[in-house]
Write a protein that holds these residues in place. Structure first.
Motif, PDB file in Angstrom:
ATOM      1  N   GLU A  16       9.947  26.907 -40.701  1.00 54.20           N
ATOM      2  CA  GLU A  16      11.078  26.033 -40.409  1.00 54.20           C
ATOM      3  C   GLU A  16      11.770  26.388 -39.099  1.00 54.20           C
ATOM      4  OE1 GLU A  16      13.895  26.055 -43.572  1.00 54.20           O
ATOM      5  OE2 GLU A  16      12.409  25.680 -45.132  1.00 54.20           O
ATOM      6  N   LEU A  17      11.568  27.602 -38.618  1.00 57.48           N
ATOM      7  CA  LEU A  17      12.378  28.103 -37.513  1.00 57.48           C
ATOM      8  C   LEU A  17      12.205  27.327 -36.210  1.00 57.48           C
ATOM      9  CD1 LEU A  17      14.504  30.200 -36.939  1.00 57.48           C
ATOM     10  CD2 LEU A  17      12.701  31.872 -36.449  1.00 57.48           C
ATOM     11  N   PRO A  18      10.989  26.931 -35.814  1.00 53.92           N
ATOM     12  CA  PRO A  18      10.884  26.174 -34.559  1.00 53.92           C
ATOM     13  C   PRO A  18      11.740  24.917 -34.528  1.00 53.92           C
ATOM     14  CG  PRO A  18       8.721  26.954 -35.203  1.00 53.92           C
ATOM     15  CD  PRO A  18       9.641  27.250 -36.364  1.00 53.92           C
ATOM     16  N   SER A  19      11.768  24.150 -35.609  1.00 61.04           N
ATOM     17  CA  SER A  19      12.522  22.897 -35.586  1.00 61.04           C
ATOM     18  C   SER A  19      14.032  23.135 -35.558  1.00 61.04           C
ATOM     19  CB  SER A  19      12.142  22.025 -36.791  1.00 61.04           C
ATOM     20  OG  SER A  19      12.446  22.679 -38.011  1.00 61.04           O
ATOM     21  N   VAL A  20      14.520  24.137 -36.289  1.00 62.99           N
ATOM     22  CA  VAL A  20      15.966  24.376 -36.275  1.00 62.99           C
ATOM     23  C   VAL A  20      16.404  24.957 -34.938  1.00 62.99           C
ATOM     24  CG1 VAL A  20      16.158  24.590 -38.765  1.00 62.99           C
ATOM     25  CG2 VAL A  20      15.757  26.634 -37.418  1.00 62.99           C
ATOM     26  N   LEU A  21      15.552  25.752 -34.323  1.00 59.67           N
ATOM     27  CA  LEU A  21      15.888  26.274 -32.997  1.00 59.67           C
ATOM     28  C   LEU A  21      15.926  25.151 -31.966  1.00 59.67           C
ATOM     29  CD1 LEU A  21      16.328  28.816 -31.159  1.00 59.67           C
ATOM     30  CD2 LEU A  21      13.879  28.675 -30.682  1.00 59.67           C
ATOM     31  N   ALA A  22      14.978  24.237 -32.037  1.00 62.27           N
ATOM     32  CA  ALA A  22      14.930  23.139 -31.075  1.00 62.27           C
ATOM     33  C   ALA A  22      16.217  22.332 -31.078  1.00 62.27           C
ATOM     34  CB  ALA A  22      13.736  22.248 -31.375  1.00 62.27           C
ATOM     35  N   ALA A  23      16.825  22.182 -32.245  1.00 67.01           N
ATOM     36  CA  ALA A  23      18.065  21.414 -32.361  1.00 67.01           C
ATOM     37  C   ALA A  23      19.279  22.190 -31.861  1.00 67.01           C
ATOM     38  CB  ALA A  23      18.276  20.993 -33.817  1.00 67.01           C
ATOM     39  N   ASP A  24      19.098  23.472 -31.557  1.00 67.10           N
ATOM     40  CA  ASP A  24      20.236  24.327 -31.198  1.00 67.10           C
ATOM     41  C   ASP A  24      19.949  25.130 -29.929  1.00 67.10           C
ATOM     42  OD1 ASP A  24      22.813  25.388 -31.748  1.00 67.10           O
ATOM     43  OD2 ASP A  24      21.949  27.136 -32.725  1.00 67.10           O
ATOM     44  N   GLN A  25      18.987  24.689 -29.138  1.00 64.28           N
ATOM     45  CA  GLN A  25      18.502  25.501 -28.027  1.00 64.28           C
ATOM     46  C   GLN A  25      19.570  25.760 -26.964  1.00 64.28           C
ATOM     47  OE1 GLN A  25      14.613  24.267 -26.797  1.00 64.28           O
ATOM     48  NE2 GLN A  25      14.652  25.468 -24.915  1.00 64.28           N
ATOM     49  N   SER A  26      20.503  24.836 -26.797  1.00 63.22           N
ATOM     50  CA  SER A  26      21.521  24.989 -25.752  1.00 63.22           C
ATOM     51  C   SER A  26      22.410  26.210 -25.991  1.00 63.22           C
ATOM     52  CB  SER A  26      22.390  23.731 -25.672  1.00 63.22           C
ATOM     53  OG  SER A  26      23.061  23.504 -26.905  1.00 63.22           O
ATOM     54  N   ARG A  27      22.498  26.657 -27.225  1.00 66.06           N
ATOM     55  CA  ARG A  27      23.315  27.829 -27.567  1.00 66.06           C
ATOM     56  C   ARG A  27      22.899  29.065 -26.755  1.00 66.06           C
ATOM     57  NH1 ARG A  27      25.251  30.154 -32.928  1.00 66.06           N
ATOM     58  NH2 ARG A  27      24.388  28.304 -33.951  1.00 66.06           N
ATOM     59  N   TYR A  28      21.630  29.133 -26.379  1.00 68.67           N
ATOM     60  CA  TYR A  28      21.075  30.349 -25.788  1.00 68.67           C
ATOM     61  C   TYR A  28      21.039  30.321 -24.265  1.00 68.67           C
ATOM     62  CZ  TYR A  28      19.546  30.688 -30.619  1.00 68.67           C
ATOM     63  OH  TYR A  28      19.519  30.729 -31.989  1.00 68.67           O
ATOM     64  N   ALA A  29      21.464  29.253 -23.670  1.00 68.23           N
ATOM     65  CA  ALA A  29      21.383  29.110 -22.213  1.00 68.23           C
ATOM     66  C   ALA A  29      22.182  30.203 -21.509  1.00 68.23           C
ATOM     67  CB  ALA A  29      21.894  27.734 -21.792  1.00 68.23           C
ATOM     68  N   GLY A  30      21.550  30.872 -20.544  1.00 66.09           N
ATOM     69  CA  GLY A  30      22.222  31.891 -19.749  1.00 66.09           C
ATOM     70  C   GLY A  30      22.434  33.215 -20.445  1.00 66.09           C
ATOM     71  N   LYS A  31      21.867  33.373 -21.651  1.00 65.79           N
ATOM     72  CA  LYS A  31      22.079  34.598 -22.421  1.00 65.79           C
ATOM     73  C   LYS A  31      20.757  35.335 -22.627  1.00 65.79           C
ATOM     74  CE  LYS A  31      25.924  32.377 -24.835  1.00 65.79           C
ATOM     75  NZ  LYS A  31      26.443  31.866 -26.126  1.00 65.79           N
ATOM     76  N   THR A  32      20.856  36.596 -22.962  1.00 68.33           N
ATOM     77  CA  THR A  32      19.685  37.383 -23.334  1.00 68.33           C
ATOM     78  C   THR A  32      19.491  37.255 -24.835  1.00 68.33           C
ATOM     79  OG1 THR A  32      19.843  38.964 -21.516  1.00 68.33           O
ATOM     80  CG2 THR A  32      18.768  39.731 -23.518  1.00 68.33           C
ATOM     81  N   VAL A  33      18.303  36.840 -25.248  1.00 74.16           N
ATOM     82  CA  VAL A  33      18.008  36.579 -26.654  1.00 74.16           C
ATOM     83  C   VAL A  33      17.070  37.653 -27.177  1.00 74.16           C
ATOM     84  CG1 VAL A  33      17.174  34.900 -28.336  1.00 74.16           C
ATOM     85  CG2 VAL A  33      18.211  34.115 -26.182  1.00 74.16           C
ATOM     86  N   VAL A  34      17.446  38.291 -28.280  1.00 75.08           N
ATOM     87  CA  VAL A  34      16.607  39.298 -28.935  1.00 75.08           C
ATOM     88  C   VAL A  34      16.289  38.804 -30.340  1.00 75.08           C
ATOM     89  CG1 VAL A  34      16.385  41.690 -29.715  1.00 75.08           C
ATOM     90  CG2 VAL A  34      17.658  41.163 -27.608  1.00 75.08           C
ATOM     91  N   SER A  35      15.019  38.498 -30.596  1.00 80.20           N
ATOM     92  CA  SER A  35      14.605  38.121 -31.943  1.00 80.20           C
ATOM     93  C   SER A  35      14.284  39.376 -32.736  1.00 80.20           C
ATOM     94  CB  SER A  35      13.382  37.199 -31.894  1.00 80.20           C
ATOM     95  OG  SER A  35      12.277  37.853 -31.293  1.00 80.20           O
ATOM     96  N   TYR A  36      14.626  39.359 -34.027  1.00 81.80           N
ATOM     97  CA  TYR A  36      14.325  40.528 -34.852  1.00 81.80           C
ATOM     98  C   TYR A  36      13.878  40.103 -36.239  1.00 81.80           C
ATOM     99  CZ  TYR A  36      18.844  40.239 -37.368  1.00 81.80           C
ATOM    100  OH  TYR A  36      19.900  39.845 -38.156  1.00 81.80           O
ATOM    101  N   CYS A  37      13.169  41.022 -36.901  1.00 82.83           N
ATOM    102  CA  CYS A  37      12.670  40.802 -38.255  1.00 82.83           C
ATOM    103  C   CYS A  37      12.491  42.174 -38.896  1.00 82.83           C
ATOM    104  CB  CYS A  37      11.354  40.021 -38.232  1.00 82.83           C
ATOM    105  SG  CYS A  37      10.053  40.825 -37.271  1.00 82.83           S
TER     106      CYS A  37
END
Length: 258
Positions: free
Chosen positions: A161-182
């Protein structure tokens, strides 16, 4: 505590899966190791438990195959083996995303180690002064056990599900450093590549996941425990069993602490 629990994975091309499955299953039975190993054309994902000498014996045997040489696992301890049996399963992906163009064995996304992430969180920015956004790639029942403070949790029921929910919220990450974790690194490694693929900038994966972060950074900035996919339920920041709860219903996509 006398039982060693180890999780490890590697993205590497495999083309002899049925024969490999039989060899691994026989070796685990011979050593009386229990747990789960997932095999797919893209690699291996494993979680095993047993006495130190048995687990080390299997990892040594596994490393004799050049495709698995030098695999490093995340270790924790328990009083009892948290698995009832040994399974080696063949799958289409070792972690299901259903985006076949994402091939981690072809090259990883940049990674940040535990000490660096802790420093960034301590100072409230990365070393270039950018805001840092933590993206939790796990399922909602995992984040309920614990997560990084201020991390983004999309409350997903499945990694797919994660790709689709991220696509709808991608602007949140503009100009920032993103660290994915699991949990152990496998999901955040694959998803960091996906984020790069859709054009996101300054994307990192947390090297070794939460378990390695606990080991190397002591759980700073973490709230709660870390869900694991075995009968322990979760581990605390010291990697000791924290909760004894039943596993949620399995989707067939994720059965490993990754």
């Amino acid at each position: 505590m006398s039982i060693l629990n180890i999780s490890a994975y590697r993205f590497v091309s495999l083309d002899d899966l049925p024969a490999l499955r039989e060899r691994m299953l026989a070796q685990c039975h011979a050593l009386d190791v229990k747990g789960t190993i997932l095999l797919a054309p893209e690699g291996i994902n494993l979680f095993l438990a047993g006495p130190r000498e048995a687990v080390d014996g299997f990892m040594s045997w596994l490393g004799d195959d050049p495709r698995f040489a030098g695999m490093q696992g995340k270790e924790s301890w328990s009083e009892h083996v948290p698995f009832k049996r040994m399974r080696v399963r063949l799958k289409k992906e070792i972690i299901t995303l259903r985006h076949p163009t994402i091939r981690p064995e072809g090259g990883r996304a940049p990674a940040v180690d535990a000490a660096t992430l802790k420093r960034w969180l301590d100072q409230g920015r990365d070393d270039e002064g950018r805001d840092v956004v933590l993206l939790d790639t796990r399922n909602a029942y995992e984040t309920d056990a614990g997560m990084f403070a201020q991390a983004i949790d999309y409350r997903i029921a499945s990694f797919t599900e994660l790709p689709s929910v991220l696509a709808a919220d991608q602007s949140r990450y503009a100009g920032k450093t993103v660290v994915s974790y699991c949990t152990g690194g496998i999901r955040c490694e694959k998803f960091a590549l996906y984020m790069q693929d859709i054009g996101m900038q300054r994307v990192f994966q947390l090297e070794g996941g939460i378990l390695k972060y606990f080991e190397e950074a002591g759980g700073a900035h973490w709230q709660g425990d870390c869900f694991v996919f075995d009968e322990r339920g979760a581990v605390d920041k010291d990697l000791n069993p924290a909760l004894l709860q039943p596993l949620p219903p399995q989707t067939g996509e994720e059965e490993m602490p990754a």
